[in-house]
Design a protein around this motif. Structure first.
Motif, mmCIF file in Angstrom:
data_model
loop_
_atom_site.group_PDB
_atom_site.id
_atom_site.type_symbol
_atom_site.label_atom_id
_atom_site.label_comp_id
_atom_site.label_asym_id
_atom_site.label_seq_id
_atom_site.Cartn_x
_atom_site.Cartn_y
_atom_site.Cartn_z
ATOM 1 N N TYR A 176 23.832 81.015 48.974
ATOM 2 C CA TYR A 176 24.464 80.869 47.661
ATOM 3 C C TYR A 176 23.930 79.640 46.933
ATOM 4 N N MET A 234 37.373 86.696 37.394
ATOM 5 C CA MET A 234 36.107 87.417 37.358
ATOM 6 C C MET A 234 36.239 88.659 36.459
ATOM 7 N N GLY A 253 37.800 94.704 39.746
ATOM 8 C CA GLY A 253 36.995 94.255 40.885
ATOM 9 C C GLY A 253 37.382 95.055 42.124
ATOM 10 N N ILE A 262 28.122 94.958 43.439
ATOM 11 C CA ILE A 262 27.691 93.572 43.250
ATOM 12 C C ILE A 262 27.626 92.929 44.642
ATOM 13 N N SER A 263 26.813 93.575 45.476
ATOM 14 C CA SER A 263 26.640 93.092 46.851
ATOM 15 C C SER A 263 25.394 92.210 46.918
ATOM 16 N N GLY A 295 25.204 89.632 42.282
ATOM 17 C CA GLY A 295 26.244 89.827 43.289
ATOM 18 C C GLY A 295 25.964 89.083 44.564
ATOM 19 N N ALA A 323 30.796 93.722 47.294
ATOM 20 C CA ALA A 323 31.752 93.879 46.206
ATOM 21 C C ALA A 323 31.276 94.922 45.213
ATOM 22 N N GLU A 327 35.217 86.599 47.226
ATOM 23 C CA GLU A 327 34.246 87.408 46.478
ATOM 24 C C GLU A 327 34.423 87.187 44.981
ATOM 25 N N ASN A 375 31.439 85.996 42.704
ATOM 26 C CA ASN A 375 30.913 86.949 41.719
ATOM 27 C C ASN A 375 31.093 86.467 40.285
ATOM 28 N N GLN A 414 28.075 84.545 39.854
ATOM 29 C CA GLN A 414 26.929 85.454 39.773
ATOM 30 C C GLN A 414 26.847 86.126 38.402
ATOM 31 N N LEU A 415 27.997 86.601 37.919
ATOM 32 C CA LEU A 415 28.004 87.316 36.633
ATOM 33 C C LEU A 415 27.586 86.397 35.486
#
Ligand code: PLP
Length: 449
Positions: A47, A84, A99, A224-225, A231, A235, A285, A289, A292-293
């Motif tokens: 990450y 999220m 989600g 979103i893995s 991701g 998820a 998660e 996420n 990430q988004l």
């Protein structure tokens, strides 16, 4: 023999309380996973420092072995999953975002919301990860497999041919970062009164004619893995503008109904409450996420720019052409696909490109078992189910012969799959890197193109 007790001895009537306190404390809960343990794990997941900071924030706030747990509901702290979802609604410009814990469960929630079930058919492309079709079977529908065309996405003409009175939905899949022909699909769907569920597991951040993929159909599903462009972990995400579809998807994703404004209230409308599953996303998660988004838009721009720079530097070859695109500015672009005149040529071209230092690959005629092309979906072609009863294929509500499942049923798709040369585009390639990649393709093209 029972203890003699007078009514007034009861604590409820003012008597002394038996259990004043417990000797067991949080220290007795055994293994305690704290911030450092989680962060050591997060480090191995690769990450970003920003995502790790988010993880630290929640783990330091919450001891997962003592209340509140890392769950969304009954947790006094603001929910990361909810944050999220709020972010996703705003970023994608939709009314509802849900989600979930995987792309497959996103599909199952959306299929269920749209009414897929016994006696219904869902049209999926021959080239997609098998989950697009498996989720149809899991929700008791029958997958009908349609060809892809030279865009490497579902062929609208074949979709139209495969519509029957049982068809409930069409599933365009934006595979390997390329967008499907959404105008044509939406037109067919509206003419035949069908639902459109976009499987956008592989193109998060991509657009079609300026609109985010996953927001054009009735519902959009994302994985979103860790293996996807956006991701981490495991998820998924479901998007829709329609309140009722959102409610139905939410019901499928959480049969405990914690998502309802008033959890145990009477059903607000028939079809709101049914025995669903549990696809709830964990707070960890949600936190990751969200980060990430936030990077989605810039990442999409970098990929698309690099892909188009390479494409613009290409010469034309007699036998090998770039894939036709439905919207070259909308394609996410982490793959650039060239199409050779045969599987054998594709293999030669890709091998020569690799030798030039370009990350490329082709399945060619030697294609091995791969659940991204229908001919290896033996679970579906051979109608393998978890019990010998064979539901949904044997369902009495399905009053028609099954589709003619066979490894040859979509010959056009197999041929296109074998003729494709996939070049992996790196979002960080500079203008100079793109020029070098284009030069390598031109060099190989001069011999094998
Ligand atoms: C096109 C497509 N649909 C659905 C899925 C399923 O997503 P997940 O693995 O998160 O369940 C994937 C994952 O690879 C996919 O590529």
């Amino acid at each position: 023999m029972t203890t003699e007790v007078l009514k007034n001895d009861l604590a409820i009537n003012g008597g002394p309380k038996v259990v004043q306190d417990f000797e067991a404390t949080a220290d007795h809960f055994g293994l305690k996973v704290g911030a450092e343990e989680f962060l050591a794990l997060a480090d191995t997941w690769g990450y970003s420092p920003e995502a790790q900071e988010k993880i630290r924030e929640i783990v330091e706030e919450e001891d997962p072995y003592v209340n509140p747990q890392l769950t969304r509901y009954y947790n006094p702290r603001p929910s990361r999953v909810a944050m999220m979802e709020t972010y996703a609604r705003e970023a994608f410009g939709v009314n509802y975002a849900l989600g979930v814990n995987s792309g497959t469960s996103a599909l199952m929630a959306a299929y269920t919301a749209c009414g897929v079930g016994p006696g219904t058919e869902v049209i999926v492309p021959a080239y997609t990860f098998y989950a697009s079709a498996a989720a149809v079977v899991a929700t008791k529908g029958i997958p009908v497999i349609a060809e892809i065309n030279d865009t490497y996405t579902i062929d609208p003409e074949d979709v139209e041919r495969k519509i029957t009175p049982r068809t409930k939905a069409i599933v365009p899949v934006h595979m390997v970062g390329v967008c499907a022909d959404m105008d044509a699909i939406m037109d067919i769907a509206r003419r035949h009164d069908l639902m459109v569920i976009e499987d956008n597991a592989q193109c998060c951040g991509g657009t079609y004619k300026g609109k985010y993929l996953g927001t054009i159909g009735d519902m959009g599903c994302f994985s979103i893995s860790s293996y996807k462009a956006v991701g981490a972990g495991e998820a998924g995400l479901v998007l829709t503008d329609d309140e009722w579809l959102y409610i139905r998807a939410a019901s499928q994703h959480d049969t405990a109904a914690c998502w309802r404004p008033d959890r145990f209230a009477e059903e607000r409308r028939p079809g709101e409450l049914f025995a669903g599953q549990n696809y709830r996303m964990s707070e960890m998660e949600g936190a990751v996420n969200l980060v990430q988004l936030k990077g989605m838009k810039d990442q999409a721009k970098r990929y698309n720019t690099a892909m188009r720079r390479v494409l613009n530097g290409l010469e034309s070859f007699p036998r090998t052409k770039p894939r036709r695109s439905n919207d070259i500015e909308g394609d996410l672009g982490y793959n650039l696909i060239l199409v050779a005149d045969s599987g054998e040529s594709a293999g030669q071209f890709a091998e020569a490109l690799k030798a030039e230092g370009v990350p490329a690959g082709a399945r060619g005629t030697r294609s091995s078992r791969d659940w991204h092309i229908y001919k290896y979906w033996e679970q579906i072609l051979e109608q393998k189910t978890s019990t010998s009863v064979g539901c949904p294929y044997t369902c009495p509500y399905y009053d028609s012969p099954l589709p003619d499942y066979s490894p040859d049923m979509c010959a056009q798709s197999v041929e296109l799959f074998e003729r494709a040369i996939f070049i992996s585009v790196n979002q960080w390639w500079t203008e100079g890197d793109c020029a070098k990649v284009a030069a390598a393709i031109n060099k190989v093209g001069a011999i094998y193109g």
